[in-house]
Design a protein around this motif. Structure first.
Motif: not given
Length: 104
Positions: A75-104
């Motif tokens: 992240l080179l500028q603070q407004h790019l924080l949205k990118r990190l948050l989008r990546n985090l959300r996408a990772c959670l969605r992909v993992h949840a789709g593959k593994h159900g509730d195994s994040l617990k």
């Protein structure tokens, strides 16, 4: 050795985005994403452990799932924080789709 289910490592230059004392709201945004994920797909995502990592470049971040890096970015500028948050959300969605509730 305890491994967090989900963690975000940040470089030193990103600490101000996380520290509420410096105006950072990243942790609050992560809470919102966790709540939205629970409502949207019915999976309760565990708390996200955020820690600084001196091995990362100043503005780099890394998202880890059970200790394994799944995303790394910069992240080179603070407004790019949205990118990190989008990546985090996408990772959670992909993992949840593959593994159900195994994040617990």
């Amino acid at each position: 050795l305890r491994v967090d289910p989900l963690s975000v490592e940040i470089g030193f230059g990103l600490i101000s985005l996380v520290d509420p004392g410096q105006g950072g709201d990243f942790l609050q945004r992560v809470k919102i994403i966790r709540r939205q994920m629970a409502q949207e797909i019915g999976i309760v995502v565990p708390p996200v452990h955020v820690v600084d990592n001196l091995r990362l470049n100043s503005h780099e971040y890394s998202i880890l799932l059970r200790g394994t890096q799944i995303v790394k970015g910069e992240l080179l500028q603070q407004h790019l924080l949205k990118r990190l948050l989008r990546n985090l959300r996408a990772c959670l969605r992909v993992h949840a789709g593959k593994h159900g509730d195994s994040l617990k």
